[in-house]
Design a protein around this motif. Structure first.
Motif, PDB file in Angstrom:
ATOM      1  N   CYS A   1     -10.701   5.863  14.173  1.00  0.00           N
ATOM      2  CA  CYS A   1      -9.540   5.968  15.082  1.00  0.00           C
ATOM      3  C   CYS A   1      -8.755   7.393  15.100  1.00  0.00           C
ATOM      4  N   ASP A   2      -9.064   8.186  13.831  1.00  0.00           N
ATOM      5  CA  ASP A   2      -8.552   9.430  13.808  1.00  0.00           C
ATOM      6  C   ASP A   2      -6.967   9.538  13.776  1.00  0.00           C
ATOM      7  N   ARG A   3      -6.322   8.394  13.763  1.00  0.00           N
ATOM      8  CA  ARG A   3      -4.845   8.191  13.712  1.00  0.00           C
ATOM      9  C   ARG A   3      -4.282   7.592  12.345  1.00  0.00           C
ATOM     10  N   CYS A   4      -5.368   6.810  11.645  1.00  0.00           N
ATOM     11  CA  CYS A   4      -4.857   5.772  10.533  1.00  0.00           C
ATOM     12  C   CYS A   4      -4.684   6.914   9.287  1.00  0.00           C
TER      13      CYS A   4
ATOM     14  N   CYS B   1      -7.890   8.276   7.962  1.00  0.00           N
ATOM     15  CA  CYS B   1      -8.573   9.493   8.821  1.00  0.00           C
ATOM     16  C   CYS B   1      -7.663  10.748   8.702  1.00  0.00           C
TER      17      CYS B   1
ATOM     18  N   CYS C   1     -11.496   4.369   7.376  1.00  0.00           N
ATOM     19  CA  CYS C   1     -11.007   3.881   8.421  1.00  0.00           C
ATOM     20  C   CYS C   1     -11.305   2.567   8.733  1.00  0.00           C
ATOM     21  N   PRO C   2     -10.255   1.704   8.969  1.00  0.00           N
ATOM     22  CA  PRO C   2     -10.425   0.254   9.000  1.00  0.00           C
ATOM     23  C   PRO C   2     -10.978   0.002  10.254  1.00  0.00           C
TER      24      PRO C   2
HETATM   25 ZN   LIG Z   1      -8.735   5.756  11.066  1.00  0.00          ZN
END
Ligand SMILES: [Zn+2]
Ligand SMILES: [Zn+2]
Length: 349
Positions: free
Chosen positions: A100-103, A106, A114-115
Protein backbone atom coordinates in the motif's frame (compact mmCIF):
# COMPACT_ATOMS: atom_id res chain seq x y z
CA UNK A 1 5.55 -10.69 -32.97
CA UNK A 2 4.20 -7.53 -31.34
CA UNK A 3 3.73 -7.33 -27.63
CA UNK A 4 -0.07 -7.26 -27.97
CA UNK A 5 -0.08 -10.46 -30.04
CA UNK A 6 2.19 -12.11 -27.51
CA UNK A 7 -0.09 -11.04 -24.69
CA UNK A 8 -3.08 -12.77 -26.24
CA UNK A 9 -1.24 -16.12 -26.32
CA UNK A 10 -1.89 -18.61 -23.57
CA UNK A 11 1.13 -19.96 -21.71
CA UNK A 12 1.61 -22.99 -19.44
CA UNK A 13 1.80 -22.44 -15.71
CA UNK A 14 1.69 -24.40 -12.49
CA UNK A 15 -1.53 -23.24 -10.83
CA UNK A 16 -2.98 -23.41 -7.33
CA UNK A 17 -6.52 -23.79 -8.63
CA UNK A 18 -8.61 -23.45 -5.48
CA UNK A 19 -8.40 -23.38 -1.69
CA UNK A 20 -7.84 -26.67 0.07
CA UNK A 21 -4.91 -29.02 0.25
CA UNK A 22 -3.56 -30.06 -3.19
CA UNK A 23 -5.67 -28.49 -6.00
CA UNK A 24 -2.39 -27.83 -7.82
CA UNK A 25 -1.71 -28.67 -11.46
CA UNK A 26 -0.46 -27.49 -14.85
CA UNK A 27 -2.82 -25.35 -16.90
CA UNK A 28 -2.89 -22.57 -19.47
CA UNK A 29 -3.09 -18.91 -18.44
CA UNK A 30 -2.91 -15.70 -20.53
CA UNK A 31 0.63 -14.47 -21.13
CA UNK A 32 1.01 -11.21 -19.20
CA UNK A 33 1.51 -7.81 -20.82
CA UNK A 34 3.55 -5.04 -19.22
CA UNK A 35 1.75 -1.85 -18.17
CA UNK A 36 3.40 1.42 -17.12
CA UNK A 37 6.46 0.80 -14.91
CA UNK A 38 6.08 -2.96 -15.35
CA UNK A 39 8.13 -5.58 -17.16
CA UNK A 40 7.53 -9.09 -18.46
CA UNK A 41 10.29 -11.58 -17.75
CA UNK A 42 11.06 -14.74 -19.70
CA UNK A 43 11.61 -17.18 -16.85
CA UNK A 44 14.97 -19.01 -16.83
CA UNK A 45 14.37 -20.75 -13.51
CA UNK A 46 12.07 -20.68 -10.52
CA UNK A 47 13.15 -22.40 -7.32
CA UNK A 48 10.92 -24.81 -5.41
CA UNK A 49 10.73 -23.64 -1.82
CA UNK A 50 9.20 -24.90 1.41
CA UNK A 51 6.62 -22.14 1.02
CA UNK A 52 5.45 -23.71 -2.26
CA UNK A 53 4.88 -26.98 -0.42
CA UNK A 54 3.00 -25.08 2.30
CA UNK A 55 0.85 -23.44 -0.42
CA UNK A 56 0.21 -26.86 -1.95
CA UNK A 57 -0.85 -28.11 1.49
CA UNK A 58 -2.89 -24.95 2.21
CA UNK A 59 -0.63 -24.12 5.16
CA UNK A 60 0.40 -20.72 3.70
CA UNK A 61 -2.13 -18.09 2.55
CA UNK A 62 -2.81 -17.86 -1.18
CA UNK A 63 -5.45 -16.35 -3.45
CA UNK A 64 -6.29 -19.01 -6.04
CA UNK A 65 -6.45 -19.46 -8.91
CA UNK A 66 -2.84 -18.29 -9.07
CA UNK A 67 0.39 -19.36 -10.81
CA UNK A 68 2.78 -20.43 -8.04
CA UNK A 69 6.52 -19.71 -7.75
CA UNK A 70 8.29 -16.74 -6.15
CA UNK A 71 12.04 -17.52 -6.44
CA UNK A 72 12.44 -16.30 -9.99
CA UNK A 73 15.21 -15.37 -12.39
CA UNK A 74 15.09 -14.61 -16.10
CA UNK A 75 15.51 -11.94 -18.75
CA UNK A 76 13.35 -8.86 -19.29
CA UNK A 77 11.70 -9.36 -22.72
CA UNK A 78 9.01 -6.67 -22.59
CA UNK A 79 9.05 -3.31 -20.83
CA UNK A 80 6.10 -1.00 -20.29
CA UNK A 81 6.36 2.81 -20.50
CA UNK A 82 8.98 4.08 -18.07
CA UNK A 83 10.68 0.69 -17.61
CA UNK A 84 12.55 0.54 -20.94
CA UNK A 85 16.01 0.62 -19.35
CA UNK A 86 15.46 -2.94 -18.06
CA UNK A 87 14.91 -4.46 -21.51
CA UNK A 88 17.28 -7.39 -22.13
CA UNK A 89 18.70 -7.42 -18.59
CA UNK A 90 19.08 -10.62 -16.58
CA UNK A 91 17.25 -10.14 -13.33
CA UNK A 92 16.03 -11.58 -10.07
CA UNK A 93 13.01 -10.11 -8.37
CA UNK A 94 11.46 -9.02 -5.12
CA UNK A 95 8.19 -10.82 -4.60
CA UNK A 96 5.78 -8.01 -3.69
CA UNK A 97 3.59 -7.18 -6.63
CA UNK A 98 1.63 -4.71 -4.52
CA UNK A 99 2.07 -2.97 -1.17
CA UNK A 100 0.00 0.00 0.00
CA UNK A 101 2.98 2.35 0.61
CA UNK A 102 0.87 4.15 3.24
CA UNK A 103 0.69 1.90 6.30
CA UNK A 104 3.05 2.04 9.26
CA UNK A 105 5.04 -0.95 7.97
CA UNK A 106 5.44 0.46 4.46
CA UNK A 107 6.44 3.91 5.72
CA UNK A 108 9.04 2.26 7.97
CA UNK A 109 10.58 0.49 4.96
CA UNK A 110 9.09 -2.84 6.00
CA UNK A 111 7.02 -3.70 2.93
CA UNK A 112 7.28 -7.35 3.95
CA UNK A 113 4.90 -6.62 6.85
CA UNK A 114 2.31 -4.57 4.92
CA UNK A 115 -1.15 -6.07 5.64
CA UNK A 116 -2.22 -5.28 2.05
CA UNK A 117 0.84 -7.00 0.58
CA UNK A 118 0.19 -9.17 -2.48
CA UNK A 119 3.07 -11.35 -3.58
CA UNK A 120 3.81 -13.23 -6.77
CA UNK A 121 3.31 -16.96 -6.51
CA UNK A 122 0.62 -16.74 -3.83
CA UNK A 123 -1.60 -13.71 -4.56
CA UNK A 124 -0.73 -12.78 -8.14
CA UNK A 125 0.69 -14.98 -10.89
CA UNK A 126 4.25 -16.07 -10.21
CA UNK A 127 7.21 -17.77 -11.80
CA UNK A 128 6.24 -21.38 -12.49
CA UNK A 129 5.32 -20.29 -16.04
CA UNK A 130 7.14 -19.23 -19.18
CA UNK A 131 6.61 -15.52 -18.36
CA UNK A 132 5.88 -13.42 -15.30
CA UNK A 133 4.98 -9.75 -14.95
CA UNK A 134 6.30 -7.55 -12.11
CA UNK A 135 6.71 -3.84 -11.30
CA UNK A 136 10.13 -2.53 -12.29
CA UNK A 137 10.89 -1.56 -8.70
CA UNK A 138 11.05 -5.29 -7.91
CA UNK A 139 14.00 -5.87 -10.24
CA UNK A 140 17.62 -6.53 -9.34
CA UNK A 141 20.22 -7.22 -12.00
CA UNK A 142 21.90 -10.60 -11.53
CA UNK A 143 25.67 -10.42 -11.00
CA UNK A 144 27.63 -11.79 -14.00
CA UNK A 145 29.33 -14.38 -11.75
CA UNK A 146 25.97 -16.07 -11.01
CA UNK A 147 24.71 -18.83 -13.32
CA UNK A 148 21.45 -18.49 -15.23
CA UNK A 149 19.52 -20.81 -12.90
CA UNK A 150 21.22 -19.82 -9.62
CA UNK A 151 19.92 -16.25 -10.03
CA UNK A 152 16.66 -17.57 -8.57
CA UNK A 153 18.46 -17.93 -5.22
CA UNK A 154 18.68 -14.15 -4.73
CA UNK A 155 15.18 -14.32 -3.25
CA UNK A 156 15.79 -16.94 -0.54
CA UNK A 157 19.15 -15.31 0.22
CA UNK A 158 17.33 -12.01 0.73
CA UNK A 159 15.01 -13.74 3.21
CA UNK A 160 18.08 -15.07 5.03
CA UNK A 161 19.61 -11.59 5.05
CA UNK A 162 16.35 -10.24 6.48
CA UNK A 163 16.81 -12.67 9.41
CA UNK A 164 20.55 -12.30 9.93
CA UNK A 165 21.72 -8.85 8.74
CA UNK A 166 21.19 -5.16 9.53
CA UNK A 167 22.03 -5.49 12.35
CA UNK A 168 24.35 -8.48 12.02
CA UNK A 169 23.49 -11.24 14.48
CA UNK A 170 27.13 -12.44 14.77
CA UNK A 171 30.37 -10.65 15.60
CA UNK A 172 33.82 -11.73 14.42
CA UNK A 173 34.99 -14.74 16.40
CA UNK A 174 31.49 -15.83 17.46
CA UNK A 175 30.65 -19.52 17.25
CA UNK A 176 27.49 -20.12 15.25
CA UNK A 177 25.36 -23.18 14.62
CA UNK A 178 22.93 -23.53 11.73
CA UNK A 179 20.37 -26.32 12.03
CA UNK A 180 19.13 -27.77 8.75
CA UNK A 181 21.37 -27.95 5.67
CA UNK A 182 18.71 -27.07 3.10
CA UNK A 183 19.15 -24.05 0.85
CA UNK A 184 18.13 -21.62 3.60
CA UNK A 185 20.54 -23.29 6.01
CA UNK A 186 23.54 -23.25 3.68
CA UNK A 187 22.81 -19.64 2.73
CA UNK A 188 22.49 -18.75 6.44
CA UNK A 189 25.81 -20.44 7.17
CA UNK A 190 27.54 -18.46 4.42
CA UNK A 191 26.08 -15.17 5.68
CA UNK A 192 27.11 -15.90 9.27
CA UNK A 193 30.61 -16.74 8.04
CA UNK A 194 30.70 -13.43 6.16
CA UNK A 195 29.88 -11.74 9.50
CA UNK A 196 33.02 -13.29 10.94
CA UNK A 197 31.50 -16.24 12.80
CA UNK A 198 33.00 -19.72 13.02
CA UNK A 199 30.11 -21.73 11.59
CA UNK A 200 28.93 -25.31 12.08
CA UNK A 201 25.93 -26.68 10.17
CA UNK A 202 24.05 -29.77 11.27
CA UNK A 203 21.71 -32.19 9.54
CA UNK A 204 20.16 -35.64 9.67
CA UNK A 205 21.77 -38.78 8.18
CA UNK A 206 19.38 -38.38 5.21
CA UNK A 207 20.96 -34.95 4.53
CA UNK A 208 24.33 -36.39 3.49
CA UNK A 209 24.35 -34.81 0.00
CA UNK A 210 23.46 -31.45 1.55
CA UNK A 211 26.13 -31.78 4.23
CA UNK A 212 28.66 -32.69 1.52
CA UNK A 213 27.77 -29.52 -0.40
CA UNK A 214 28.20 -27.51 2.82
CA UNK A 215 31.61 -29.14 3.33
CA UNK A 216 32.60 -28.32 -0.25
CA UNK A 217 31.91 -24.66 0.57
CA UNK A 218 34.37 -24.83 3.46
CA UNK A 219 31.75 -25.09 6.19
CA UNK A 220 32.00 -27.51 9.12
CA UNK A 221 29.14 -29.96 8.61
CA UNK A 222 28.07 -32.49 11.24
CA UNK A 223 25.28 -34.96 11.90
CA UNK A 224 22.80 -33.68 14.50
CA UNK A 225 23.58 -36.76 16.60
CA UNK A 226 27.23 -35.69 16.80
CA UNK A 227 26.48 -32.11 17.81
CA UNK A 228 27.43 -32.57 21.46
CA UNK A 229 31.01 -33.34 20.44
CA UNK A 230 31.44 -30.05 18.56
CA UNK A 231 29.44 -27.72 20.83
CA UNK A 232 31.68 -25.11 22.52
CA UNK A 233 31.67 -25.10 26.31
CA UNK A 234 28.54 -23.27 27.42
CA UNK A 235 26.98 -23.37 23.95
CA UNK A 236 27.11 -21.49 20.66
CA UNK A 237 27.01 -17.68 20.64
CA UNK A 238 24.48 -17.76 17.81
CA UNK A 239 22.09 -20.49 16.68
CA UNK A 240 19.93 -20.20 13.57
CA UNK A 241 17.27 -22.78 12.86
CA UNK A 242 16.62 -23.27 9.15
CA UNK A 243 14.82 -26.59 9.55
CA UNK A 244 11.43 -25.39 10.80
CA UNK A 245 11.31 -28.77 12.49
CA UNK A 246 10.14 -29.16 16.10
CA UNK A 247 13.05 -31.35 17.12
CA UNK A 248 15.53 -29.11 15.32
CA UNK A 249 14.19 -25.98 17.01
CA UNK A 250 14.27 -27.69 20.42
CA UNK A 251 17.87 -28.74 19.84
CA UNK A 252 18.71 -25.21 18.72
CA UNK A 253 17.27 -23.56 21.83
CA UNK A 254 19.34 -25.97 23.94
CA UNK A 255 22.54 -25.43 21.93
CA UNK A 256 22.74 -21.64 22.31
CA UNK A 257 24.72 -20.28 25.27
CA UNK A 258 23.12 -18.35 28.11
CA UNK A 259 22.49 -14.80 26.91
CA UNK A 260 23.12 -15.96 23.36
CA UNK A 261 21.18 -15.19 20.19
CA UNK A 262 18.68 -17.59 18.63
CA UNK A 263 17.30 -16.83 15.16
CA UNK A 264 14.27 -18.56 13.63
CA UNK A 265 14.80 -18.73 9.87
CA UNK A 266 12.64 -21.75 8.96
CA UNK A 267 8.84 -21.94 9.00
CA UNK A 268 7.16 -24.87 10.73
CA UNK A 269 3.91 -24.40 8.80
CA UNK A 270 1.86 -25.53 11.79
CA UNK A 271 1.78 -25.09 15.59
CA UNK A 272 4.51 -27.02 17.40
CA UNK A 273 5.35 -27.69 21.05
CA UNK A 274 8.46 -26.10 22.62
CA UNK A 275 9.78 -25.50 26.14
CA UNK A 276 9.48 -21.71 26.15
CA UNK A 277 11.19 -21.52 29.56
CA UNK A 278 14.46 -22.20 27.75
CA UNK A 279 14.23 -18.62 26.50
CA UNK A 280 13.50 -17.05 29.92
CA UNK A 281 15.81 -19.10 32.10
CA UNK A 282 18.75 -18.47 29.78
CA UNK A 283 17.88 -14.92 28.77
CA UNK A 284 18.08 -15.74 25.10
CA UNK A 285 17.67 -13.07 22.47
CA UNK A 286 15.23 -14.48 19.93
CA UNK A 287 14.74 -12.81 16.59
CA UNK A 288 13.43 -13.67 13.14
CA UNK A 289 12.61 -12.17 9.79
CA UNK A 290 9.75 -12.56 7.35
CA UNK A 291 10.39 -12.62 3.61
CA UNK A 292 12.59 -9.75 2.38
CA UNK A 293 12.90 -5.99 2.14
CA UNK A 294 14.72 -3.70 -0.31
CA UNK A 295 17.40 -3.36 2.38
CA UNK A 296 17.98 -7.13 2.56
CA UNK A 297 18.17 -7.28 -1.26
CA UNK A 298 20.84 -4.60 -1.30
CA UNK A 299 22.76 -6.53 1.35
CA UNK A 300 22.54 -9.63 -0.87
CA UNK A 301 23.85 -7.76 -3.91
CA UNK A 302 26.91 -6.73 -1.90
CA UNK A 303 27.48 -10.24 -0.49
CA UNK A 304 27.38 -11.77 -3.97
CA UNK A 305 29.49 -9.09 -5.64
CA UNK A 306 32.12 -9.59 -2.91
CA UNK A 307 32.06 -13.36 -3.40
CA UNK A 308 31.14 -13.86 0.26
CA UNK A 309 28.11 -15.97 -0.66
CA UNK A 310 28.03 -18.34 -3.64
CA UNK A 311 24.80 -19.64 -5.13
CA UNK A 312 25.59 -22.01 -8.02
CA UNK A 313 26.69 -25.07 -5.97
CA UNK A 314 23.26 -25.11 -4.29
CA UNK A 315 21.36 -25.85 -7.52
CA UNK A 316 21.33 -29.65 -7.74
CA UNK A 317 18.45 -30.26 -10.14
CA UNK A 318 16.69 -28.35 -12.92
CA UNK A 319 13.58 -29.89 -14.54
CA UNK A 320 10.86 -28.81 -17.00
CA UNK A 321 7.51 -27.59 -15.68
CA UNK A 322 5.95 -30.87 -16.83
CA UNK A 323 7.96 -32.71 -14.17
CA UNK A 324 6.81 -30.48 -11.31
CA UNK A 325 5.26 -33.34 -9.37
CA UNK A 326 8.51 -35.29 -9.25
CA UNK A 327 10.48 -32.18 -8.25
CA UNK A 328 7.96 -31.13 -5.58
CA UNK A 329 7.96 -34.68 -4.21
CA UNK A 330 11.74 -34.74 -4.05
CA UNK A 331 11.82 -31.34 -2.33
CA UNK A 332 9.35 -32.68 0.23
CA UNK A 333 11.68 -35.61 0.91
CA UNK A 334 14.75 -33.32 1.05
CA UNK A 335 16.16 -35.26 -1.93
CA UNK A 336 18.72 -32.97 -3.59
CA UNK A 337 19.40 -29.43 -2.35
CA UNK A 338 17.76 -26.71 -4.43
CA UNK A 339 15.45 -28.03 -7.14
CA UNK A 340 14.28 -25.65 -9.85
CA UNK A 341 11.90 -25.65 -12.78
CA UNK A 342 13.03 -24.14 -16.11
CA UNK A 343 9.98 -23.64 -18.37
CA UNK A 344 12.23 -23.33 -21.45
CA UNK A 345 12.98 -27.06 -21.11
CA UNK A 346 9.34 -27.93 -21.86
CA UNK A 347 9.60 -26.27 -25.26
CA UNK A 348 12.80 -28.16 -26.07
CA UNK A 349 11.37 -31.57 -25.16
ZN1 LIG B 1 1.49 -1.06 3.52
ZN1 LIG C 1 10.88 -19.20 -1.03
Amino acid sequence: MTASNAASLPMPGLIKRAAGAENVGLGMVPRPKAGPDEVVIEVYATGICGTDLHIQDDEFPSLPPVVMGHEVTGRVVEAGPGAETWLGKRVSLETYFYTCDRCHACLAGRRNLCPSRRSIGSHVNGGFATHVKVPQRNLHEVHPSVGEHAGALYEPLSCVAQCLCDPAVASPGDTALVIGPGAMGILSAQVLRAQGAIVTISGAPTDQLRLDIATSLGLTAVLAGDLAGVTPEGGFDVVADASGNERGIDAGLRAVRKGGHYVQVGLAGKPITLDIDLICLRELVVTSGFASTPRSWHRVEKLIAAGQVVLDPLVTDVAPLSQWQTSFGRTRKADGLKLMLDPRMDGRA
